[in-house]
Design a protein around this motif. Structure first.
Motif, mmCIF file in Angstrom:
data_model
loop_
_atom_site.group_PDB
_atom_site.id
_atom_site.type_symbol
_atom_site.label_atom_id
_atom_site.label_comp_id
_atom_site.label_asym_id
_atom_site.label_seq_id
_atom_site.Cartn_x
_atom_site.Cartn_y
_atom_site.Cartn_z
ATOM 1 N N ILE A 19 22.394 -25.129 30.348
ATOM 2 C CA ILE A 19 22.930 -23.772 30.481
ATOM 3 C C ILE A 19 22.046 -22.834 29.658
ATOM 4 O O ILE A 19 22.004 -22.939 28.430
ATOM 5 C CB ILE A 19 24.384 -23.685 29.983
ATOM 6 N N PRO A 20 21.342 -21.896 30.291
ATOM 7 C CA PRO A 20 20.418 -21.012 29.556
ATOM 8 C C PRO A 20 21.170 -19.868 28.861
ATOM 9 O O PRO A 20 21.049 -18.692 29.223
ATOM 10 C CB PRO A 20 19.491 -20.498 30.665
ATOM 11 N N VAL A 21 21.945 -20.202 27.854
ATOM 12 C CA VAL A 21 22.841 -19.220 27.233
ATOM 13 C C VAL A 21 22.131 -18.002 26.632
ATOM 14 O O VAL A 21 22.739 -16.925 26.566
ATOM 15 C CB VAL A 21 23.762 -19.895 26.190
ATOM 16 N N PRO A 22 20.854 -18.096 26.185
ATOM 17 C CA PRO A 22 20.235 -16.867 25.657
ATOM 18 C C PRO A 22 20.116 -15.754 26.683
ATOM 19 O O PRO A 22 19.932 -14.593 26.327
ATOM 20 C CB PRO A 22 18.847 -17.346 25.206
ATOM 21 N N TYR A 23 20.227 -16.080 27.987
ATOM 22 C CA TYR A 23 20.082 -15.082 29.040
ATOM 23 C C TYR A 23 21.420 -14.519 29.525
ATOM 24 O O TYR A 23 21.454 -13.778 30.500
ATOM 25 C CB TYR A 23 19.344 -15.700 30.229
ATOM 26 N N LEU A 24 22.519 -14.876 28.866
ATOM 27 C CA LEU A 24 23.844 -14.501 29.346
ATOM 28 C C LEU A 24 24.556 -13.590 28.351
ATOM 29 O O LEU A 24 24.455 -13.782 27.133
ATOM 30 C CB LEU A 24 24.692 -15.760 29.587
ATOM 31 N N ALA A 25 25.293 -12.619 28.869
ATOM 32 C CA ALA A 25 26.108 -11.743 28.038
ATOM 33 C C ALA A 25 27.473 -12.388 27.775
ATOM 34 O O ALA A 25 27.881 -13.314 28.472
ATOM 35 C CB ALA A 25 26.284 -10.384 28.715
ATOM 36 N N VAL A 26 28.176 -11.885 26.780
ATOM 37 C CA VAL A 26 29.499 -12.405 26.400
ATOM 38 C C VAL A 26 30.559 -11.340 26.643
ATOM 39 O O VAL A 26 30.363 -10.166 26.312
ATOM 40 C CB VAL A 26 29.535 -12.829 24.918
ATOM 41 N N TYR A 27 31.699 -11.778 27.210
ATOM 42 C CA TYR A 27 32.809 -10.877 27.518
ATOM 43 C C TYR A 27 34.109 -11.461 26.960
ATOM 44 O O TYR A 27 34.245 -12.678 26.818
ATOM 45 C CB TYR A 27 32.968 -10.704 29.033
ATOM 46 N N SER A 28 35.061 -10.596 26.692
ATOM 47 C CA SER A 28 36.405 -11.039 26.316
ATOM 48 C C SER A 28 37.363 -10.723 27.453
ATOM 49 O O SER A 28 37.226 -9.710 28.141
ATOM 50 C CB SER A 28 36.877 -10.346 25.032
ATOM 51 N N SER A 29 38.333 -11.613 27.659
ATOM 52 C CA SER A 29 39.355 -11.394 28.683
ATOM 53 C C SER A 29 40.691 -11.105 28.008
ATOM 54 O O SER A 29 40.870 -11.331 26.809
ATOM 55 C CB SER A 29 39.474 -12.612 29.601
ATOM 56 N N ASP A 69 20.881 -19.391 20.439
ATOM 57 C CA ASP A 69 19.523 -18.906 20.642
ATOM 58 C C ASP A 69 18.646 -19.849 21.459
ATOM 59 O O ASP A 69 17.477 -19.563 21.707
ATOM 60 C CB ASP A 69 18.855 -18.626 19.294
ATOM 61 N N ARG A 70 19.197 -21.000 21.877
ATOM 62 C CA ARG A 70 18.476 -21.938 22.739
ATOM 63 C C ARG A 70 19.421 -22.409 23.833
ATOM 64 O O ARG A 70 20.644 -22.365 23.669
ATOM 65 C CB ARG A 70 17.970 -23.152 21.938
ATOM 66 N N PRO A 71 18.896 -22.889 24.968
ATOM 67 C CA PRO A 71 19.780 -23.428 26.005
ATOM 68 C C PRO A 71 20.626 -24.581 25.472
ATOM 69 O O PRO A 71 20.232 -25.272 24.529
ATOM 70 C CB PRO A 71 18.798 -23.922 27.082
ATOM 71 N N VAL A 72 21.786 -24.765 26.082
ATOM 72 C CA VAL A 72 22.682 -25.854 25.709
ATOM 73 C C VAL A 72 22.709 -26.866 26.848
ATOM 74 O O VAL A 72 23.071 -26.528 27.984
ATOM 75 C CB VAL A 72 24.107 -25.337 25.431
#
Length: 268
Positions: A197-207, A92-95
């Protein structure tokens, strides 16, 4: 009856169905999670293991899966739903990740770094949907990122190998990989040892290989005064064809927040 079997690679985010009085145990990196279905309740317990203790991810069903001494949360129903799903979310916060070795990018060069960050696991029941709890797979320390104590933002702190090749990426389905494309268009050597890295603004995908990915980030460094152009990118059509989105971004991007997050990520 369970709908998920042990497979390689192990996709822990697939739905699982449990019969009454059945239990499920899964290790997701350092997170050890336990779920048990009873006729009118679900039990949830977990523990976060140290880096030296944690095992490879696995799943198993057992008659007794709640270890003694581990406190379980209880969720009560007239009739308990039959299935649950675990979903990976970004933090929920940038890393702010510190590279294990300083990196230097000459003028005019472009590189891509692959940087991973730990995910949060959302446990939810299905039919009807009922979120239970969000659990971080590991606890990161807090850090302040900005030019001063008055300007900046509170982030999480982590370390990274900042790998350059996809072939070097280990299989760690408790961490999501962010492609970071950096273009040094300034006339000076660009050196960095930290990146936010502004992770709250990014979606998550599986490969298909069992790894988790996020949307890419594109950064352009133009002068010693700081980063002037940047944006979140999108996975290519080929990449999207082999991936499945598991969770959307937590937050809609705000341009001013991105400026604050990235302007001081570099040291010249």
């Amino acid at each position: 009856m369970m709908t998920q079997q042990n497979t390689t690679p192990f996709a822990w985010w697939l739905p699982v169905e449990l019969a009454e009085h059945q239990c499920w145990h899964v290790n997701i990196g350092p997170l050890s999670l336990y779920l048990s279905r009873q006729p009118q309740q679900w039990l949830l317990a977990y523990e976060q293991l140290s880096p030296t203790e944690h095992r490879e991810q696995l799943s198993s069903a057992a008659a007794l899966c709640m270890p003694p001494g581990l406190t379980a949360e209880r969720y009560m129903f007239r009739q308990s739903p039959a299935s649950f799903c675990l979903t990976p979310l970004l933090l929920d916060r940038p890393v702010v990740v510190k590279t294990l070795q300083p990196l230097h990018i000459p003028s005019g060069e472009q590189i891509t770094l692959y940087i991973s960050s730990p995910v949060t696991v959302r446990a939810a029941l299905r039919q009807p949907d009922c979120p239970l709890q969000d659990i971080a797979v590991t606890r990161l320390s807090d850090t302040w990122f900005g030019p001063s104590t008055q300007v900046g933002e509170l982030c999480y702190a982590d370390k990274t190998h900042a790998r350059f090749s996809k072939d070097e990426l280990p299989k760690r389905p408790h961490r999501a990989i962010t492609p970071v494309h950096i273009h040094n268009s300034s006339r000076q050597l660009l050196s960095l040892n930290k990146i936010s890295i502004p992770v709250p603004y990014l979606a998550v995908y599986s490969s298909a290989d069992g790894n988790l990915w996020t949307d890419p980030i594109r950064l352009q460094h133009e002068s010693a005064g700081g980063l002037t152009r940047f944006k979140t990118g999108q996975l290519s059509t080929a990449e999207l064809g082999s991936m499945t989105q598991l969770s959307p971004a937590r937050t809609v991007p705000d341009k001013h927040n991105f400026i604050r997050a990235f302007t001081h990520m570099f040291t010249d």
